[in-house]
Design a protein around this motif. Structure first.
Motif, short mmCIF file in Angstrom:
data_model
loop_
_atom_site.label_atom_id
_atom_site.label_comp_id
_atom_site.label_asym_id
_atom_site.label_seq_id
_atom_site.Cartn_x
_atom_site.Cartn_y
_atom_site.Cartn_z
N ILE A 260 0.83 -1.21 0.00
CA ILE A 260 0.00 0.00 0.00
C ILE A 260 0.87 1.26 0.00
O ILE A 260 0.59 2.23 -0.72
CB ILE A 260 -0.94 0.00 1.23
N LYS A 261 1.94 1.26 0.81
CA LYS A 261 2.85 2.41 0.84
C LYS A 261 3.47 2.65 -0.54
O LYS A 261 3.57 3.79 -1.00
CB LYS A 261 3.96 2.17 1.87
N ILE A 262 3.91 1.58 -1.17
CA ILE A 262 4.50 1.70 -2.51
C ILE A 262 3.48 2.24 -3.49
O ILE A 262 3.77 3.15 -4.30
CB ILE A 262 5.02 0.32 -2.98
N LEU A 263 2.27 1.72 -3.45
CA LEU A 263 1.21 2.16 -4.35
C LEU A 263 0.95 3.66 -4.19
O LEU A 263 0.84 4.39 -5.18
CB LEU A 263 -0.07 1.37 -4.08
N LEU A 264 0.90 4.12 -2.95
CA LEU A 264 0.57 5.53 -2.69
C LEU A 264 1.73 6.47 -2.98
O LEU A 264 1.54 7.53 -3.58
CB LEU A 264 0.12 5.69 -1.24
N LEU A 265 2.94 6.10 -2.55
CA LEU A 265 4.07 7.02 -2.65
C LEU A 265 4.84 6.91 -3.97
O LEU A 265 5.51 7.86 -4.37
CB LEU A 265 5.02 6.80 -1.48
N HIS A 266 4.76 5.77 -4.64
CA HIS A 266 5.49 5.60 -5.90
C HIS A 266 4.60 5.80 -7.13
O HIS A 266 5.11 6.11 -8.20
CB HIS A 266 6.11 4.20 -5.97
N PHE A 267 3.30 5.60 -6.96
CA PHE A 267 2.42 5.64 -8.13
C PHE A 267 1.28 6.65 -8.00
O PHE A 267 1.22 7.63 -8.74
CB PHE A 267 1.85 4.24 -8.40
N VAL A 268 0.38 6.43 -7.05
CA VAL A 268 -0.82 7.27 -6.96
C VAL A 268 -0.47 8.71 -6.59
O VAL A 268 -0.96 9.66 -7.23
CB VAL A 268 -1.80 6.68 -5.92
N GLY A 269 0.33 8.90 -5.56
CA GLY A 269 0.70 10.25 -5.13
C GLY A 269 1.35 11.08 -6.23
O GLY A 269 0.90 12.19 -6.52
N PRO A 270 2.41 10.56 -6.87
CA PRO A 270 3.04 11.33 -7.95
C PRO A 270 2.08 11.64 -9.09
O PRO A 270 2.11 12.72 -9.66
CB PRO A 270 4.16 10.40 -8.42
N ALA A 271 1.21 10.68 -9.41
CA ALA A 271 0.25 10.88 -10.51
C ALA A 271 -0.71 12.01 -10.19
O ALA A 271 -0.93 12.92 -11.01
CB ALA A 271 -0.50 9.59 -10.79
N ILE A 272 -1.29 11.99 -9.00
CA ILE A 272 -2.29 13.00 -8.63
C ILE A 272 -1.68 14.39 -8.52
O ILE A 272 -2.19 15.36 -9.09
CB ILE A 272 -2.99 12.61 -7.31
N ILE A 273 -0.58 14.50 -7.77
CA ILE A 273 0.05 15.82 -7.57
C ILE A 273 0.52 16.41 -8.89
O ILE A 273 0.29 17.59 -9.19
CB ILE A 273 1.22 15.70 -6.58
N SER A 274 1.19 15.60 -9.70
CA SER A 274 1.70 16.08 -10.98
C SER A 274 0.57 16.49 -11.92
O SER A 274 0.64 17.52 -12.59
CB SER A 274 2.56 15.01 -11.66
N LEU A 275 -0.48 15.68 -11.96
CA LEU A 275 -1.59 15.97 -12.86
C LEU A 275 -2.31 17.25 -12.45
O LEU A 275 -2.62 18.10 -13.31
CB LEU A 275 -2.57 14.79 -12.87
N VAL A 276 -2.60 17.40 -11.17
CA VAL A 276 -3.29 18.61 -10.69
C VAL A 276 -2.47 19.85 -11.00
O VAL A 276 -2.99 20.85 -11.52
CB VAL A 276 -3.58 18.51 -9.18
N LEU A 277 -1.18 19.80 -10.70
CA LEU A 277 -0.32 20.96 -10.92
C LEU A 277 -0.14 21.25 -12.41
O LEU A 277 -0.17 22.42 -12.84
CB LEU A 277 1.04 20.73 -10.26
N SER A 278 0.01 20.23 -13.21
CA SER A 278 0.20 20.44 -14.66
C SER A 278 -1.06 20.99 -15.31
O SER A 278 -1.00 21.81 -16.22
CB SER A 278 0.62 19.13 -15.34
N GLU A 279 -2.23 20.53 -14.84
CA GLU A 279 -3.49 21.05 -15.38
C GLU A 279 -3.65 22.53 -15.06
O GLU A 279 -4.12 23.31 -15.89
CB GLU A 279 -4.67 20.26 -14.84
N TRP A 280 -3.26 22.92 -13.87
CA TRP A 280 -3.28 24.34 -13.50
C TRP A 280 -2.32 25.14 -14.38
O TRP A 280 -2.66 26.24 -14.85
CB TRP A 280 -2.91 24.49 -12.03
N MET A 281 -1.15 24.59 -14.62
CA MET A 281 -0.15 25.28 -15.45
C MET A 281 -0.62 25.36 -16.91
O MET A 281 -0.33 26.33 -17.61
CB MET A 281 1.20 24.57 -15.37
N ARG A 282 -1.35 24.35 -17.35
CA ARG A 282 -1.91 24.40 -18.72
C ARG A 282 -2.95 25.51 -18.82
O ARG A 282 -2.99 26.24 -19.82
CB ARG A 282 -2.52 23.04 -19.08
#
Length: 342
Positions: free
Chosen positions: A304-326
């Motif tokens: 679960i830690k790997i899923l959240l910190l290696h995959f889900v977390g980076p995906a959500i944070i990056s996507l939200v920030l990139s959409e704002w920058m777009r």
């Protein structure tokens, strides 16, 4: 002298030695030490099949022992050495690894390869002098330079490992950001991690930073690159975005911020550990998560830690920030499009 060096393809350019050589060193590492660790880890989990488990463990152990020779041959190949020099550099890499670890292997291979190239085809006894020069120089460098170089890198790595434990917030962010940027840049974060000997929470932070770059870029560029790009970047390498970063450096912000935000969580709230082999790989070939499991154990909590910190977390944070920058016009459609032409 300049004409002679040019004829011998000895450029003396820092790019050849600190970019090309490191990248090919990483290929040698992955082909032996890293893949050996993966095979060995899988073997240790297959306890219900004892014979097959032993077979895999023995295979992985053998692969790990060949790290030095693989580094020597890979670096010589990357530096465009002739066959005689490449094969002799295998000895240089082995000697360097024995006496100075990965860093010693790197230094011995680079110097002996260039010296071997200089002597190649200069005499009528080339078949003797070329490998002799390469091996002699490689073993000499390994003997006299390898130990202090290896010791220095190990000492520096121990400082990073210790400092991250003492200051998990600041050092966790710093390690994650720097290793993540190294992974995306045309240098080898895997080679750097192994030469430094990162481990524990420092290696865990590095893994998060590298994973953030790969998953972050894979997610933010999905609309331009589709499923193929998602897999190529997320499980392959974020280095595919280097050309786009040069055109618009702002695209680096989302995945880098993701790594900086998640690293303290992985060093303070939910401690993530790893070893040097997995620290600089991120999600490439799932090596980072696999090595995390081998260090922390194959438990549901770790998954679960790997899923959240290696995959889900980076995906959500990056996507939200990139959409704002777009929306703000900092990132435009096509800025993250990777080329399929090679």
């Amino acid at each position: 002298m300049i004409a002679f060096l040019k004829r011998k393809d000895v450029s003396l350019r820092p790019h050849d030695y600190f970019v090309t050589a490191l990248n090919f060193m990483a290929l040698g590492l992955f082909s032996t030490l890293i893949i050996g660790l993966i095979i060995e880890t899988i073997g240790k989990q297959l306890t219900m099949l004892p014979n097959f488990s032993t077979f895999l463990i023995d295979m992985g152990s053998l692969a790990k022992t060949l790290m030095g020779p693989a580094i020597g041959g890979a670096i010589a190949f990357g530096l465009r050495a002739p066959p005689l020099v490449i094969f002799a550099s295998i000895v240089s890499g082995a000697a360097g690894a024995t006496l100075g670890g990965p860093a010693g292997s790197y230094v011995a291979a680079v110097i002996s390869t260039e010296c071997g190239k200089l002597i190649h085809n200069e005499t009528k006894v080339d078949i003797i002098l070329t490998p002799l020069t390469t091996v002699l120089v490689g073993f000499s460098v390994a003997t006299f330079i390898g130990p202090p170089i290896g010791g220095l890198m190990t000492y520096f790595g121990e400082i990073i490992n210790w400092s991250t434990k003492q200051q998990p917030l600041l050092l966790g962010i710093l390690v994650a950001v720097l290793m993540g940027l190294a992974l995306t840049a045309p240098i080898s974060s895997a080679a750097i991690s192994l030469m430094l000997g990162l481990e524990g929470v420092a290696a865990g932070a590095a893994t998060i930073g590298c994973a953030a770059q790969m998953i972050g870029f894979a997610t933010t560029s999905y609309r331009e690159n589709g499923v193929g790009g998602l897999l190529a970047i997320g499980l392959g390498t974020s280095m595919l975005q280097v050309g786009n970063i040069i055109k618009n450096p702002l695209i680096l912000i989302p995945p880098t911020v993701a790594g900086a935000v998640l690293a303290p969580i992985g060093t303070m709230m939910f401690p993530m550990l790893n070893n040097a082999a997995g620290a600089g790989m991120g999600t490439s070939g799932l090596v980072g998560p696999m090595m995390t499991l081998s260090v922390m154990g194959f438990t549901g909590t770790v998954f679960i830690k790997i899923l959240l910190l290696h995959f889900v977390g980076p995906a959500i944070i990056s996507l939200v920030l990139s959409e704002w920058m777009r929306k703000k016009g900092y990132i435009k459609f096509g800025d993250l499009k990777i080329s399929t032409e090679r």
